[in-house]
Scaffold this motif. Structure first.
Motif, PDB file in Angstrom:
ATOM      1  N   ASN A 218       0.832  -1.200   0.000  1.00  0.00           N
ATOM      2  CA  ASN A 218       0.000   0.000   0.000  1.00  0.00           C
ATOM      3  C   ASN A 218       0.872   1.258   0.000  1.00  0.00           C
ATOM      4  O   ASN A 218       1.551   1.563   0.976  1.00  0.00           O
ATOM      5  CB  ASN A 218      -0.927  -0.008   1.220  1.00  0.00           C
ATOM      6  CG  ASN A 218      -1.867   1.191   1.229  1.00  0.00           C
ATOM      7  OD1 ASN A 218      -2.214   1.716   0.170  1.00  0.00           O
ATOM      8  ND2 ASN A 218      -2.267   1.621   2.403  1.00  0.00           N
TER       9      ASN A 218
ATOM     10  N   LYS B 228     -12.724   7.492 -11.269  1.00  0.00           N
ATOM     11  CA  LYS B 228     -13.974   7.001 -11.851  1.00  0.00           C
ATOM     12  C   LYS B 228     -14.009   7.226 -13.356  1.00  0.00           C
ATOM     13  O   LYS B 228     -14.369   6.318 -14.124  1.00  0.00           O
ATOM     14  CB  LYS B 228     -15.162   7.701 -11.185  1.00  0.00           C
ATOM     15  CG  LYS B 228     -16.512   7.169 -11.643  1.00  0.00           C
ATOM     16  CD  LYS B 228     -17.652   7.811 -10.862  1.00  0.00           C
ATOM     17  CE  LYS B 228     -18.998   7.236 -11.299  1.00  0.00           C
ATOM     18  NZ  LYS B 228     -20.118   7.825 -10.526  1.00  0.00           N
TER      19      LYS B 228
ATOM     20  N   MET C  68     -16.365  -1.187 -10.169  1.00  0.00           N
ATOM     21  CA  MET C  68     -15.752  -0.942  -8.864  1.00  0.00           C
ATOM     22  C   MET C  68     -14.351  -1.550  -8.791  1.00  0.00           C
ATOM     23  O   MET C  68     -13.423  -0.939  -8.259  1.00  0.00           O
ATOM     24  CB  MET C  68     -16.627  -1.535  -7.751  1.00  0.00           C
ATOM     25  CG  MET C  68     -16.177  -1.179  -6.341  1.00  0.00           C
ATOM     26  SD  MET C  68     -17.278  -1.877  -5.082  1.00  0.00           S
ATOM     27  CE  MET C  68     -18.825  -1.082  -5.539  1.00  0.00           C
ATOM     28  N   TYR C  69     -14.201  -2.739  -9.377  1.00  0.00           N
ATOM     29  CA  TYR C  69     -12.892  -3.396  -9.377  1.00  0.00           C
ATOM     30  C   TYR C  69     -11.857  -2.565 -10.117  1.00  0.00           C
ATOM     31  O   TYR C  69     -10.739  -2.366  -9.632  1.00  0.00           O
ATOM     32  CB  TYR C  69     -13.007  -4.780 -10.029  1.00  0.00           C
ATOM     33  CG  TYR C  69     -11.679  -5.479 -10.177  1.00  0.00           C
ATOM     34  CD1 TYR C  69     -11.165  -6.272  -9.160  1.00  0.00           C
ATOM     35  CD2 TYR C  69     -10.916  -5.336 -11.332  1.00  0.00           C
ATOM     36  CE1 TYR C  69      -9.938  -6.910  -9.285  1.00  0.00           C
ATOM     37  CE2 TYR C  69      -9.687  -5.959 -11.469  1.00  0.00           C
ATOM     38  CZ  TYR C  69      -9.210  -6.740 -10.446  1.00  0.00           C
ATOM     39  OH  TYR C  69      -7.983  -7.356 -10.570  1.00  0.00           O
TER      40      TYR C  69
ATOM     41  N   GLU D 100     -11.952   0.641 -10.764  1.00  0.00           N
ATOM     42  CA  GLU D 100     -11.693   1.882 -10.041  1.00  0.00           C
ATOM     43  C   GLU D 100     -10.641   1.655  -8.954  1.00  0.00           C
ATOM     44  O   GLU D 100      -9.723   2.464  -8.783  1.00  0.00           O
ATOM     45  CB  GLU D 100     -12.988   2.407  -9.424  1.00  0.00           C
ATOM     46  CG  GLU D 100     -13.946   3.019 -10.429  1.00  0.00           C
ATOM     47  CD  GLU D 100     -15.228   3.517  -9.775  1.00  0.00           C
ATOM     48  OE1 GLU D 100     -15.281   3.579  -8.527  1.00  0.00           O
ATOM     49  OE2 GLU D 100     -16.183   3.843 -10.513  1.00  0.00           O
ATOM     50  N   GLN D 101     -10.762   0.537  -8.238  1.00  0.00           N
ATOM     51  CA  GLN D 101      -9.781   0.216  -7.196  1.00  0.00           C
ATOM     52  C   GLN D 101      -8.412  -0.080  -7.795  1.00  0.00           C
ATOM     53  O   GLN D 101      -7.383   0.333  -7.257  1.00  0.00           O
ATOM     54  CB  GLN D 101     -10.262  -0.987  -6.377  1.00  0.00           C
ATOM     55  CG  GLN D 101     -11.357  -0.677  -5.374  1.00  0.00           C
ATOM     56  CD  GLN D 101     -10.882   0.317  -4.317  1.00  0.00           C
ATOM     57  OE1 GLN D 101     -11.379   1.448  -4.240  1.00  0.00           O
ATOM     58  NE2 GLN D 101      -9.915  -0.080  -3.524  1.00  0.00           N
TER      59      GLN D 101
ATOM     60  N   LYS E 220      -6.900   3.222  -8.664  1.00  0.00           N
ATOM     61  CA  LYS E 220      -6.560   3.981  -7.457  1.00  0.00           C
ATOM     62  C   LYS E 220      -5.316   3.430  -6.782  1.00  0.00           C
ATOM     63  O   LYS E 220      -4.500   4.196  -6.242  1.00  0.00           O
ATOM     64  CB  LYS E 220      -7.746   3.936  -6.484  1.00  0.00           C
ATOM     65  CG  LYS E 220      -7.529   4.699  -5.194  1.00  0.00           C
ATOM     66  CD  LYS E 220      -8.759   4.581  -4.305  1.00  0.00           C
ATOM     67  CE  LYS E 220      -8.540   5.280  -2.969  1.00  0.00           C
ATOM     68  NZ  LYS E 220      -9.720   5.131  -2.076  1.00  0.00           N
ATOM     69  N   ASN E 221      -5.143   2.124  -6.806  1.00  0.00           N
ATOM     70  CA  ASN E 221      -4.030   1.480  -6.099  1.00  0.00           C
ATOM     71  C   ASN E 221      -2.820   1.233  -6.988  1.00  0.00           C
ATOM     72  O   ASN E 221      -2.054   0.288  -6.775  1.00  0.00           O
ATOM     73  CB  ASN E 221      -4.496   0.155  -5.483  1.00  0.00           C
ATOM     74  CG  ASN E 221      -5.564   0.356  -4.430  1.00  0.00           C
ATOM     75  OD1 ASN E 221      -5.569   1.360  -3.727  1.00  0.00           O
ATOM     76  ND2 ASN E 221      -6.477  -0.596  -4.323  1.00  0.00           N
TER      77      ASN E 221
END
Length: 462
Positions: A171, A182, A415-416, A418-419, A422-423
């Protein structure tokens, strides 16, 4: 202060990252010439630079070294990937020297680590060259923490992973804002849902312009043969062997029956790290197809989609010889696709698709189809993507997939992604730049900089 060792691979990292005093050792191999770079990258280190193609050949044995040698060799000799990585770069006669070469490489790597103690080793991608793989395995066995920089589902974005055996993501906070995440995810999904010719990479599009829907163009292949770096004779020999394989391939392949019940298995181009070592047990794709055939109902056809680069390159029997195609063609109800049919059409009309760990997995779930993967890819939490282990341990699950009970839900897919965005690290990109290798290189450099800057905190949590 945490001491770091870096194996940069093909990414031309800038010197400023290496001016940090806690970067104590850098391995430089013969592939520092990046494919998208016009000149060899010169890397400067405050310590020493060691070329992994010229490792030292002797090391005085003592009790401490013998202990380390015993521990490391116990790991390496039980890791099948070590032999396969050695095998794919060597001629058959040279394989007799495998145990001697492995022993020597192991001792050399122990020497490097003992002489240059480090806390963390950062590798650009899962190591897949013999010396770098042995070095990382040796370091990890001796207590050095391994961080691997990997591409994620977006080709140009990258993330860091703990360990060389597909551990947890590390992380590292990124600066992406919610709206940007998004919008980028929706744009990527729309791109993969759209027209096939618009969604393929620039390289694939260029090849399609030259070859059309065929796997072979005699005029183009003959020109390549005459320009072969090994000479005209070697080029013509390779051309002839490739032609023989191509002719046999046409004989055993057929058109896809879109009205039948079928799945599509996408073969990888080899040799590449996505099969070895990331394919794990299934780096031999023949094995994956045999397992898949065994768990599918007998009336379901498996269409095999060959990778176009395989037939359009210099012939190499180690990766795709006549025997490979003969063995697969003898498996009941298994057929090769004889043209470069539109992949999106095949995905849409299939029951599901399968590959060792190909990017077609991403395209399938975005288009609402299930995907089965065999390797250690980044797909374990992706909606609609299932590992072969899940299918083997749950006997009825394959029939549930075929009946459509587990199709990916659009909201979950969004959603997957987007994550995933983001990560990870990387710049915002337009669809035409999704396969831009320079953009990918910039992403690796950005992530490496963040890792080095925050290493003390990251190391305490590994």
């Amino acid at each position: 202060m945490t001491k770091i060792c870096i194996i940069p691979g093909n990414i031309p990292y800038v010197d400023s990252y290496f001016s940090n005093k806690n970067v104590s050792l850098i391995l430089v191999g013969d592939k520092m010439l990046a494919q998208w770079s016009q000149s060899r990258v010169v890397v400067k280190s405050l310590d020493k630079i060691i070329d992994n193609t010229g490792l030292p050949t002797e090391y005085d044995l003592n009790h401490e070294v013998s202990q380390a040698y015993h521990s490391v060799m116990s790991v390496l000799m039980n890791d099948s990937a070590v032999y396969h990585i050695f095998e794919r770069k060597r001629k058959l006669g040279y394989l007799k020297a495998f145990h001697f070469e492995l022993s020597k490489a192991c001792l050399n790597c122990i020497r490097i680590i003992f002489d240059n103690p480090v806390d963390v080793l950062i590798s650009h991608n899962i190591p897949h060259e013999f010396h770098t793989y042995v070095f990382c395995a040796t370091a990890e066995t001796l207590g050095v923490k391994i961080i691997v920089l990997r591409q994620n589902e977006y080709f140009w974005r990258v993330y860091a992973e703990n360990g060389m055996r597909f551990g947890d993501k590390i992380n590292i906070p990124s600066s992406c804002n919610i709206e940007s995440v998004k919008n980028s995810a929706l744009q990527f999904i729309a791109h993969k849902k759209g027209d096939y010719d618009q969604a393929i990479t620039k390289l694939e599009f260029a090849l399609k312009q030259d070859y059309g829907d065929s796997l072979w163009n005699t005029k183009i292949e003959l020109k390549k043969a005459l320009k072969n770096k090994g000479g005209i004779i070697r080029g013509l020999y390779s051309f002839y062997k490739s032609w023989v394989v191509r002719r046999y391939f046409i004989e055993i392949s057929k058109n896809v029956d879109l009205n039948a019940k079928f799945i599509v298995f996408y073969l990888h181009h080899q040799a590449e790290r996505t099969t070895l070592p990331e394919g794990g047990l299934y780096n031999q794709q023949y094995f994956a197809l045999k397992v898949l055939r065994g768990i599918l109902p007998k009336d379901v056809i498996i269409y095999i989609k060959e990778h176009p680069r395989t037939i359009r390159r210099d012939y190499n029997e180690k990766y795709r010889g006549l025997d490979f195609y003969k063995e697969l063609s003898e498996i009941p109800n298994v057929y090769f696709v004889n043209k470069l049919d539109n992949d999106f059409r095949l995905i849409d009309e299939s029951l599901f698709i399968a590959s060792v760990r190909g990017s077609v997995t991403v395209e399938a779930v975005i288009r609402g189809k299930n995907a089965v993967y065999f390797g250690n890819g980044p797909f374990k939490n992706m909606p609609g993507a299932y590992s072969i282990e899940m299918l083997l341990t749950n006997k009825g699950f394959i029939n549930e997939i075929i009946s459509g009970l587990h199709k990916p839900v659009e909201e979950d897919v969004q959603m997957y992604f987007e994550q995933a965005y983001k990560n990870s690290f990387g710049q915002e990109a337009k669809p035409e730049d999704y396969s831009n290798v320079e953009l990918l290189g910039a992403s690796y450099k950005e992530l490496l900089g963040e890792l080095i800057h925050n290493m003390d905190d990251i190391y305490s949590k590994l």
